[in-house]
Design a protein around this motif. Structure first.
Motif, short mmCIF file in Angstrom:
data_model
loop_
_atom_site.label_atom_id
_atom_site.label_comp_id
_atom_site.label_asym_id
_atom_site.label_seq_id
_atom_site.Cartn_x
_atom_site.Cartn_y
_atom_site.Cartn_z
N ALA A 1 18.31 51.43 33.22
CA ALA A 1 18.13 52.61 34.07
C ALA A 1 18.96 52.53 35.34
CB ALA A 1 16.65 52.79 34.44
N GLU B 1 22.13 54.53 34.58
CA GLU B 1 22.02 55.84 33.95
C GLU B 1 22.08 56.91 35.01
OE1 GLU B 1 18.43 55.67 31.77
OE2 GLU B 1 19.23 54.33 30.22
N ASN B 2 22.57 58.09 34.60
CA ASN B 2 22.75 59.19 35.56
C ASN B 2 22.24 60.49 34.97
OD1 ASN B 2 23.53 60.48 37.88
ND2 ASN B 2 25.67 60.68 37.27
N GLY B 3 21.14 60.38 34.25
CA GLY B 3 20.56 61.59 33.66
C GLY B 3 21.35 62.15 32.49
N GLY C 1 14.66 63.38 41.58
CA GLY C 1 15.94 63.47 40.89
C GLY C 1 16.62 64.78 41.24
N LYS D 1 24.52 64.08 38.03
CA LYS D 1 23.08 64.05 37.78
C LYS D 1 22.52 62.71 38.26
CE LYS D 1 23.08 67.19 33.80
NZ LYS D 1 22.78 67.34 32.36
N PRO E 1 19.30 60.34 38.81
CA PRO E 1 17.93 60.17 38.34
C PRO E 1 16.97 59.88 39.48
CG PRO E 1 19.18 58.17 37.95
CD PRO E 1 20.16 59.18 38.49
N ILE F 1 12.67 53.69 38.69
CA ILE F 1 13.91 54.06 38.00
C ILE F 1 13.89 53.55 36.57
CG2 ILE F 1 15.30 52.03 38.57
CD1 ILE F 1 17.58 54.07 39.20
N SER G 1 11.29 53.98 34.71
CA SER G 1 10.26 54.81 34.07
C SER G 1 8.96 54.05 33.85
CB SER G 1 10.77 55.37 32.73
OG SER G 1 11.94 56.13 32.92
#
Length: 376
Positions: free
Chosen positions: A71, A74-76, A141, A220, A222, A319, A321
């Protein structure tokens, strides 16, 4: 679910940088497309190994991966994170081709990505920007649209094969030594290894056939990012010269704007709530601010200054989840600094009143116990 990077390379978290490099080279050679022509599964494993090495060979990225897992990069979706959905062959051979050494003709490439001749695809330089986020944007986000000034190849630029290296990107040199004649290869100094040089270009282009252009880029971001974290938008950096080149990346550094009343501590938030002496005695309800909007909380009568109220799940999302942190409301009873005559007389009479004499109960925790509980 993405496979663990350490598992991909067959190492543990205590592996040294040299062990990481050795493990990657072993995997890369095992699944190299030249050894597995047409094998899509091997090609995918080859890419995964490169992706794992990109992170674990960099101390900063490795630290973020150890803390946040996949995560952290990651950028959505879309073009986000450090990898933007996985590395491609151009990225791999442009960044790590030297690791293969002479195992595949010295160039590390294959097919249209370099071959044994040594010609390499140039990758443009990265661009870096800083994006400011409010605490609400961090918590929920957000998609940010930014304008980036980047170098791109001008329309109308034509290339021709470099006559110095005949398009190979390398020049051979023969040297007489005591051991005999030795042949060595080096990057062509004329074309820089691309195998191409500019034949014609429009007048507004620079010597490398580039022009500056303003591009709108959507990023994007997160929920749960932290101040100083970096995201990568692939392919939104500067172009590189050459007809077979690939653009660099856009590195986005996160800057968190300080909130007026909420203070962040990891995934938890802290709020100082001031109430009057009368409100502490009689009890009250208060509307407070959270990152998800305003909520009303109830304070029981006789509440003590220093009381900490915990609102579960009202903090910052993980981040990874793994849920959200909490909002810790610190109750502070405000002592009046100026009294009129009537008010002063009331408190003077209360000095000897049994109800106003402190009688802390065993269940009332000390300041140090509250701090200990807060950080446990």
């Amino acid at each position: 679910m993405k496979k663990d990077f350490y598992e991909i390379l067959g190492i543990d978290k205590s592996a040294t940088p040299e062990q990481v490099k050795k493990a990657y080279r072993k995997k890369a050679i095992e699944y190299h497309p030249d050894k597995n022509p047409g094998d899509k599964e091997a090609e995918e494993k080859f890419k995964l190994a490169a992706e794992a090495y990109e992170v674990l060979s960099d101390s900063d990225k490795k630290a973020r991966y150890d803390q946040y897992g996949h995560a952290a990069f990651e950028n959505g979706g879309g073009g986000g994170g450090f990898h933007g959905g996985g590395m491609n062959m151009d990225d791999i051979f442009s960044q790590f081709g030297d690791i293969f050494g002479s195992a595949f003709g010295g160039g590390g490439g294959f097919g249209g990505f370099g071959g044994g001749g040594g010609q390499r695809r140039m990758k443009g330089s990265n661009l870096r920007i800083k994006v400011k986020l409010t605490l609400e944007e961090v918590a929920n986000g957000v998609e940010k649209k930014v304008k980036v000034k980047r170098k791109v190849q001008a329309q109308g630029v034509n290339y021709k094969t470099c006559s110095t290296c005949n398009g190979s990107g390398q020049v051979m040199k023969i040297t007489n030594t005591i051991l005999g004649r030795m042949q060595t290869a080096s990057t062509c100094h004329v074309c820089g290894g691309t195998g191409q040089i500019i034949e014609s270009k429009p007048p507004q282009a620079d010597a490398q056939g580039m022009i500056l252009q303003d591009d709108a880029v959507s990023i994007k971001i997160p929920a749960g990012v932290t101040d100083g974290m970096q995201l990568k938008v692939s392919g939104k950096g500067n172009d590189a010269p050459g007809g077979n080149s690939i653009p660099g990346d856009l590195i986005v550094a996160i800057e968190e704007v300080e909130h007026d009343s909420l203070k962040r501590e990891g995934e938890n938030l802290h709020l100082d709530l001031y109430i009057s002496f009368a409100e502490a005695v009689l009890g009250t309800s208060k509307e407070i601010e959270t990152v998800g909007g305003k909520v009303r909380i109830k304070l029981e009568d006789g509440i003590q200054s220093g009381k900490i109220l915990r609102l579960k799940g009202k903090g910052i999302p993980s981040i990874n989840s793994y849920g959200s942190g909490d909002l810790l409301v610190h109750v502070n009873v405000w002592t009046p600094k100026a009294l009129n005559k009537e008010q002063r007389q009331f408190f003077e009479k209360s000095l000897t009143d049994e109800n106003f004499i402190p009688h802390p109960e065993k269940s009332d925790k000390s300041f140090f116990e509250k701090v200990k509980d807060m950080f446990s």
